[in-house]
Design a protein around this motif. Structure first.
Motif, PDB file in Angstrom:
ATOM      1  N   GLN A 178       0.815  -1.211   0.000  1.00 31.52           N
ATOM      2  CA  GLN A 178       0.000   0.000   0.000  1.00 31.52           C
ATOM      3  C   GLN A 178       0.852   1.265   0.000  1.00 31.52           C
ATOM      4  O   GLN A 178       0.320   2.362  -0.132  1.00 31.52           O
ATOM      5  N   LEU A 179       2.158   1.103   0.163  1.00 25.99           N
ATOM      6  CA  LEU A 179       3.020   2.248   0.422  1.00 25.99           C
ATOM      7  C   LEU A 179       4.048   2.459  -0.677  1.00 25.99           C
ATOM      8  O   LEU A 179       4.398   1.544  -1.421  1.00 25.99           O
ATOM      9  N   SER A 197       2.567   7.293   2.034  1.00 23.10           N
ATOM     10  CA  SER A 197       1.384   7.304   1.194  1.00 23.10           C
ATOM     11  C   SER A 197       0.859   8.729   1.143  1.00 23.10           C
ATOM     12  O   SER A 197       0.718   9.373   2.192  1.00 23.10           O
ATOM     13  N   SER A 236       7.175   5.275  -6.565  1.00 19.15           N
ATOM     14  CA  SER A 236       5.903   5.789  -6.061  1.00 19.15           C
ATOM     15  C   SER A 236       4.829   5.731  -7.135  1.00 19.15           C
ATOM     16  O   SER A 236       5.054   6.149  -8.278  1.00 19.15           O
ATOM     17  N   GLN A 265       1.987   7.254  -6.442  1.00 16.83           N
ATOM     18  CA  GLN A 265       1.181   8.408  -6.066  1.00 16.83           C
ATOM     19  C   GLN A 265       2.003   9.682  -6.235  1.00 16.83           C
ATOM     20  O   GLN A 265       3.238   9.645  -6.224  1.00 16.83           O
TER      21      GLN A 265
END
Length: 239
Positions: free
Chosen positions: A132-133, A151, A211, A213
């Motif tokens: 999730q990270l 995150s 990443s 995000q």
């Protein structure tokens, strides 16, 4: 409490930092023992096992004390790492709630004491929810790596799992968020600024990331995008 203290006498069950000019092997004379009861204080403690390995899962916590972290070891090459078996001759960080005692009993581990092994195979502390990270890797000029995770969108994590032990002595390389954590999560507004502390690095330091995000890092008043895969360097310490 709250700072490292100089000691001239080593106590069974307590952990200490020692500095050597080069790698060495120390010999200790005395009788071996397989069980030890250790006093611990509310918060972080450095503890060590008796003369034989002890599984962390076998350690008895006497009420009203409870564990509030896993056990952490430390190696200069990888930093803090989680440990499931405590080895004789080494010390480990553990965080507890309430003053109390721990009982370390090696009876269930049929391993004779040996020369302390190296920590070369140990891995740095990682998160169970790493998928999730996003990842940040800090590698200094000596090749020492430290990993942080983040995150930029709010996610549900038990942040207590990612709290790091107190910073090592000032001459040892360490990288962490200012929150004393290896993980940073955006707030409900999806925007958050967190300082990263880098200690005792040999510059330049290479920062690489992976990443999915959008996020950014401010280095020497320059904004660096962390989206995708990339790297940048910090030439010198900012102070």
């Amino acid at each position: 409490k709250g700072s490292y203290q100089v000691r001239d006498t080593l106590q069974n069950g307590e952990g200490y930092w020692l500095k050597y000019a080069s790698a060495t092997l120390e010999h200790f004379a005395g009788s071996s023992f397989a069980r030890e009861t250790i006093n611990v204080a509310n918060g972080w403690n450095m503890v060590g096992p008796p003369s034989y390995p002890v599984r962390a899962a076998d350690i008895i916590v006497l009420s009203p004390t409870t564990f509030s972290s896993t056990f952490f070891g430390y190696t200069s090459s990888a930093g803090y790492f989680t440990e499931d078996t405590l080895s004789p001759g080494k010390a480990y960080w553990i965080k507890v709630t309430n003053d109390g005692r721990l009982v370390l009993d090696a009876a269930s581990v049929e391993i004779e004491p040996t020369v302390p092994s190296t920590l070369a195979g140990k891995q740095p502390h990682k998160t169970p929810s790493q998928e999730q990270l996003n990842t940040l890797i800090f590698k200094d000029n000596q090749g020492r790596e430290r990993a942080l995770y983040f995150s930029s969108i709010p996610i549900e994590l038990d942040m207590k799992q990612y709290e790091l032990p107190p910073s090592p002595p000032v001459e040892l390389y360490d990288v962490r968020f200012a929150t004393n954590s290896s993980v940073a999560i955006a707030g409900k507004e999806k925007s958050r600024e967190i300082t990263i502390h880098i200690s005792a690095a040999e510059y330049p330091v290479t920062i690489s990331w992976e990443s999915k995000q959008h996020a950014s890092m401010r280095i020497n008043d320059k904004e660096v995008s962390l989206y995708g895969i990339g790297e940048t360097k910090i030439a010198v310490s900012e102070g």
